[in-house]
Design a protein around this motif. Structure first.
Motif, PDB file in Angstrom:
ATOM      1  N   ILE A 172       3.299   6.845 -26.728  1.00 40.29           N
ATOM      2  CA  ILE A 172       4.169   6.225 -27.737  1.00 40.29           C
ATOM      3  C   ILE A 172       5.084   7.267 -28.370  1.00 40.29           C
ATOM      4  O   ILE A 172       6.194   6.948 -28.806  1.00 40.29           O
ATOM      5  N   ILE A 173       4.644   8.522 -28.410  1.00 40.63           N
ATOM      6  CA  ILE A 173       5.467   9.580 -29.022  1.00 40.63           C
ATOM      7  C   ILE A 173       6.009  10.525 -27.951  1.00 40.63           C
ATOM      8  O   ILE A 173       6.020  11.741 -28.131  1.00 40.63           O
ATOM      9  N   THR A 174       6.394   9.945 -26.835  1.00 39.65           N
ATOM     10  CA  THR A 174       7.153  10.596 -25.757  1.00 39.65           C
ATOM     11  C   THR A 174       6.360  11.605 -24.946  1.00 39.65           C
ATOM     12  O   THR A 174       6.962  12.411 -24.232  1.00 39.65           O
ATOM     13  N   ILE A 175       5.043  11.593 -25.002  1.00 37.17           N
ATOM     14  CA  ILE A 175       4.254  12.486 -24.171  1.00 37.17           C
ATOM     15  C   ILE A 175       4.050  11.823 -22.813  1.00 37.17           C
ATOM     16  O   ILE A 175       3.524  10.711 -22.734  1.00 37.17           O
ATOM     17  N   MET A 176       4.430  12.515 -21.772  1.00 37.10           N
ATOM     18  CA  MET A 176       4.407  11.925 -20.434  1.00 37.10           C
ATOM     19  C   MET A 176       3.080  12.211 -19.744  1.00 37.10           C
ATOM     20  O   MET A 176       3.004  12.943 -18.757  1.00 37.10           O
ATOM     21  N   GLU A 177       2.005  11.675 -20.306  1.00 34.78           N
ATOM     22  CA  GLU A 177       0.733  11.727 -19.609  1.00 34.78           C
ATOM     23  C   GLU A 177       0.675  10.532 -18.639  1.00 34.78           C
ATOM     24  O   GLU A 177       1.705   9.967 -18.319  1.00 34.78           O
ATOM     25  N   VAL A 178      -0.505  10.144 -18.188  1.00 31.56           N
ATOM     26  CA  VAL A 178      -0.605   9.132 -17.141  1.00 31.56           C
ATOM     27  C   VAL A 178       0.046   7.825 -17.562  1.00 31.56           C
ATOM     28  O   VAL A 178       0.849   7.234 -16.818  1.00 31.56           O
ATOM     29  N   LEU A 212       1.545   9.402 -10.525  1.00 30.69           N
ATOM     30  CA  LEU A 212       0.710   9.394 -11.734  1.00 30.69           C
ATOM     31  C   LEU A 212      -0.279  10.548 -11.751  1.00 30.69           C
ATOM     32  O   LEU A 212      -0.600  11.070 -12.826  1.00 30.69           O
ATOM     33  N   ILE A 213      -0.774  10.936 -10.590  1.00 31.73           N
ATOM     34  CA  ILE A 213      -1.767  12.011 -10.564  1.00 31.73           C
ATOM     35  C   ILE A 213      -1.158  13.336 -11.001  1.00 31.73           C
ATOM     36  O   ILE A 213      -1.869  14.239 -11.455  1.00 31.73           O
ATOM     37  N   ALA A 214       0.171  13.454 -10.899  1.00 34.38           N
ATOM     38  CA  ALA A 214       0.828  14.681 -11.356  1.00 34.38           C
ATOM     39  C   ALA A 214       0.732  14.832 -12.865  1.00 34.38           C
ATOM     40  O   ALA A 214       0.815  15.951 -13.385  1.00 34.38           O
ATOM     41  N   ALA A 215       0.562  13.714 -13.579  1.00 29.95           N
ATOM     42  CA  ALA A 215       0.426  13.758 -15.038  1.00 29.95           C
ATOM     43  C   ALA A 215      -1.024  13.885 -15.483  1.00 29.95           C
ATOM     44  O   ALA A 215      -1.291  13.959 -16.693  1.00 29.95           O
ATOM     45  N   LEU A 216      -1.960  13.914 -14.536  1.00 27.29           N
ATOM     46  CA  LEU A 216      -3.377  13.987 -14.889  1.00 27.29           C
ATOM     47  C   LEU A 216      -3.747  15.263 -15.644  1.00 27.29           C
ATOM     48  O   LEU A 216      -4.521  15.195 -16.609  1.00 27.29           O
ATOM     49  N   GLU A 227      11.534   1.572 -14.022  1.00 28.45           N
ATOM     50  CA  GLU A 227      12.400   1.834 -12.884  1.00 28.45           C
ATOM     51  C   GLU A 227      12.186   0.862 -11.739  1.00 28.45           C
ATOM     52  O   GLU A 227      13.125   0.542 -11.009  1.00 28.45           O
ATOM     53  N   THR A 228      10.943   0.392 -11.562  1.00 26.82           N
ATOM     54  CA  THR A 228      10.621  -0.443 -10.402  1.00 26.82           C
ATOM     55  C   THR A 228      10.342  -1.902 -10.754  1.00 26.82           C
ATOM     56  O   THR A 228      10.379  -2.756  -9.864  1.00 26.82           O
ATOM     57  N   PHE A 229      10.010  -2.197 -12.028  1.00 31.83           N
ATOM     58  CA  PHE A 229       9.656  -3.540 -12.482  1.00 31.83           C
ATOM     59  C   PHE A 229       8.435  -4.088 -11.726  1.00 31.83           C
ATOM     60  O   PHE A 229       8.330  -5.286 -11.485  1.00 31.83           O
ATOM     61  N   ARG A 230       7.540  -3.231 -11.383  1.00 32.12           N
ATOM     62  CA  ARG A 230       6.311  -3.625 -10.682  1.00 32.12           C
ATOM     63  C   ARG A 230       5.121  -3.194 -11.534  1.00 32.12           C
ATOM     64  O   ARG A 230       4.450  -2.199 -11.257  1.00 32.12           O
ATOM     65  N   ALA A 231       4.877  -3.951 -12.591  1.00 39.79           N
ATOM     66  CA  ALA A 231       3.885  -3.560 -13.591  1.00 39.79           C
ATOM     67  C   ALA A 231       2.469  -3.646 -13.054  1.00 39.79           C
ATOM     68  O   ALA A 231       1.628  -2.787 -13.356  1.00 39.79           O
ATOM     69  N   ILE A 232       2.175  -4.676 -12.259  1.00 42.48           N
ATOM     70  CA  ILE A 232       0.795  -4.879 -11.816  1.00 42.48           C
ATOM     71  C   ILE A 232       0.329  -3.701 -10.964  1.00 42.48           C
ATOM     72  O   ILE A 232      -0.733  -3.112 -11.212  1.00 42.48           O
ATOM     73  N   GLU A 233       1.110  -3.350  -9.950  1.00 39.60           N
ATOM     74  CA  GLU A 233       0.697  -2.258  -9.064  1.00 39.60           C
ATOM     75  C   GLU A 233       0.559  -0.942  -9.813  1.00 39.60           C
ATOM     76  O   GLU A 233      -0.409  -0.195  -9.621  1.00 39.60           O
ATOM     77  N   VAL A 234       1.517  -0.660 -10.698  1.00 39.51           N
ATOM     78  CA  VAL A 234       1.490   0.617 -11.418  1.00 39.51           C
ATOM     79  C   VAL A 234       0.285   0.692 -12.342  1.00 39.51           C
ATOM     80  O   VAL A 234      -0.435   1.705 -12.380  1.00 39.51           O
ATOM     81  N   PHE A 280       0.804  -1.218   0.000  1.00 40.46           N
ATOM     82  CA  PHE A 280       0.000   0.000   0.000  1.00 40.46           C
ATOM     83  C   PHE A 280       0.841   1.274   0.000  1.00 40.46           C
ATOM     84  O   PHE A 280       0.468   2.256  -0.651  1.00 40.46           O
ATOM     85  N   PRO A 281       1.949   1.337   0.739  1.00 45.20           N
ATOM     86  CA  PRO A 281       2.797   2.541   0.617  1.00 45.20           C
ATOM     87  C   PRO A 281       3.288   2.778  -0.806  1.00 45.20           C
ATOM     88  O   PRO A 281       3.306   3.928  -1.278  1.00 45.20           O
ATOM     89  N   PHE A 282       3.636   1.699  -1.504  1.00 46.63           N
ATOM     90  CA  PHE A 282       4.078   1.859  -2.899  1.00 46.63           C
ATOM     91  C   PHE A 282       2.915   2.309  -3.783  1.00 46.63           C
ATOM     92  O   PHE A 282       3.097   3.132  -4.685  1.00 46.63           O
ATOM     93  N   LEU A 283       1.717   1.763  -3.528  1.00 42.08           N
ATOM     94  CA  LEU A 283       0.550   2.182  -4.305  1.00 42.08           C
ATOM     95  C   LEU A 283       0.267   3.671  -4.090  1.00 42.08           C
ATOM     96  O   LEU A 283      -0.083   4.385  -5.042  1.00 42.08           O
ATOM     97  N   TYR A 284       0.411   4.128  -2.867  1.00 41.00           N
ATOM     98  CA  TYR A 284       0.172   5.537  -2.585  1.00 41.00           C
ATOM     99  C   TYR A 284       1.202   6.422  -3.279  1.00 41.00           C
ATOM    100  O   TYR A 284       0.845   7.454  -3.881  1.00 41.00           O
ATOM    101  N   GLU A 285       2.460   6.031  -3.231  1.00 41.29           N
ATOM    102  CA  GLU A 285       3.501   6.798  -3.912  1.00 41.29           C
ATOM    103  C   GLU A 285       3.288   6.790  -5.427  1.00 41.29           C
ATOM    104  O   GLU A 285       3.492   7.808  -6.100  1.00 41.29           O
ATOM    105  N   THR A 286       2.865   5.640  -5.944  1.00 38.73           N
ATOM    106  CA  THR A 286       2.579   5.545  -7.378  1.00 38.73           C
ATOM    107  C   THR A 286       1.418   6.461  -7.763  1.00 38.73           C
ATOM    108  O   THR A 286       1.451   7.135  -8.804  1.00 38.73           O
ATOM    109  N   PHE A 287       0.395   6.480  -6.919  1.00 38.15           N
ATOM    110  CA  PHE A 287      -0.762   7.347  -7.183  1.00 38.15           C
ATOM    111  C   PHE A 287      -0.342   8.812  -7.233  1.00 38.15           C
ATOM    112  O   PHE A 287      -0.756   9.560  -8.127  1.00 38.15           O
ATOM    113  N   LEU A 288       0.480   9.236  -6.289  1.00 38.08           N
ATOM    114  CA  LEU A 288       0.939  10.621  -6.282  1.00 38.08           C
ATOM    115  C   LEU A 288       1.779  10.943  -7.512  1.00 38.08           C
ATOM    116  O   LEU A 288       1.706  12.053  -8.062  1.00 38.08           O
TER     117      LEU A 288
END
Length: 241
Positions: free
Chosen positions: A172-178, A13-17, A188-195, A3-11
Motif C-alpha cells: 500500500i505504501i509503494t513497497i514492491m514485495e510479492v 513474483l519470486i524475484a520479489a521474495l 498490466e495484464t488484467f489477469r487477477a485470478i492467475e496472478v 501454464f506458460p503465463f503462470l510460469y512467467e508470473t511465478f518467475l
C-alpha cells in the motif's frame, strides 16, 4: 489455465521474495525484542510500567494494522518537527516505515504470548536456581527465559505466520514485495485470478517452510517429551545376559 503465463508470473513474483522475507524477518526480530520488554513490564509489579504495557498492547491490538501503517508513513511527515529531526531519513523511507509498523504491531501480540510463557515457568525451578547461588539475571537467562521460550514457541509461531502474511500490506505504501509486484502485474495484464493464485502459492510455501522450522526448533528444545527409542531384541538379550 495458461501454464506458460503462470510460469512467467511465478518467475516475476519470486524475484520479489527476498524483499518479503527481509521485511518479515526484520519486523519479527525487532518485534520480539520489544515484546520481551513489554512482557517484563507486565509482570514487573511496577504499576507505571504495567499500565504503560497494557495501554500499548490495547492500542496496537485494537486498531487495524493498515491504519497504523498509514499513520506512520503519511501521518508523521505532516509534523515539521519530525521532518527536521534526526529520524527523518528513516521515516521518509517506505521500507522502514513498514518495518516500524509491523514491528510495533507484532510486539503487542507477542508480548502477551511471551508473558504467558514466563508465567508458566514452575516456581520451584526458579527457587532451586536461587538456592544454588545464581543471581537474578543468571536465573532469568539460564532458567526462566529458556523454559518460557519453549512454552511460548507454539503460539508464537502463529504470530510469525501472521506477520509473513501481513507484509502484503506494505504494498500500500509503494513497497514492491510479492503482493506489490502482483498488483502491478495485474494492472498490466488484467489477469487477477492467475496472478493471485501464484502469489498465494508463494505465501503458502513460505509459511510451510516456517512451520517446519518452528517444529524442528520445538523438537530440539523438548528432549524430555520425545518417545524413547525401542530396544531391539538383540539389545534386550544382551542386557539380560
Amino acid at each position: 489455465m495458461d501454464f506458460p503465463f503462470l510460469y512467467e508470473t511465478f518467475l516475476t513474483l519470486i524475484a520479489a521474495l527476498p524483499l518479503t522475507l527481509q521485511l518479515a524477518a526484520t519486523a519479527i526480530a525487532f518485534g520480539a525484542i520489544l515484546a520481551l520488554g513489554l512482557a517484563l513490564c507486565r509482570i514487573s509489579g511496577i504499576l507505571p510500567l504495567d499500565w504503560f504495557a497494557r495501554l500499548y498492547i490495547f492500542i496496537f491490538r485494537g486498531s487495524p494494522l493498515l491504519v497504523q501503517i498509514f499513520l506512520i508513513y503519511y501521518g508523521l511527515g505532516q509534523f515539521r518537527e519530525v521532518r527536521h529531526s534526526m529520524f527523518w531519513f528513516i521515516l521518509r523511507d517506505p521500507y522502514w516505515c513498514a518495518v516500524i509498523a509491523l514491528m510495533l504491531n507484532t510486539a503487542a501480540y507477542a508480548a502477551e504470548i511471551i508473558r504467558g510463557g514466563l508465567l508458566s515457568v514452575p516456581h520451584g525451578q526458579v527457587e532451586a536456581a536461587r538456592s544454588c547461588g545464581m543471581s537474578p539475571f543468571m536465573v532469568f537467562r539460564r532458567i526462566t527465559l529458556p523454559l518460557a521460550v519453549r512454552q511460548a514457541l507454539p503460539a508464537y509461531s502463529n504470530e510469525m505466520i501472521s506477520m509473513v502474511k501481513a507484509t502484503s500490506l506494505a504494498s500500500i505504501i509503494t513497497i514492491m514485495e510479492v503482493t506489490g509486484v502482483a498488483a502491478k502485474l495485474i494492472s498490466e495484464t488484467f489477469r487477477a485470478i492467475e496472478v493471485f493464485v501464484v502469489a498465494g502459492f508463494i505465501y503458502l510455501a513460505i509459511n510451510f517452510v516456517l512451520t517446519r522450522l518452528v517444529a524442528f526448533v520445538e523438537y530440539r528444545l523438548s528432549p524430555h517429551m520425545r518417545q524413547p527409542a525401542p530396544l531391539s531384541a538383540a539389545t534386550v538379550a544382551g542386557e539380560i545376559r
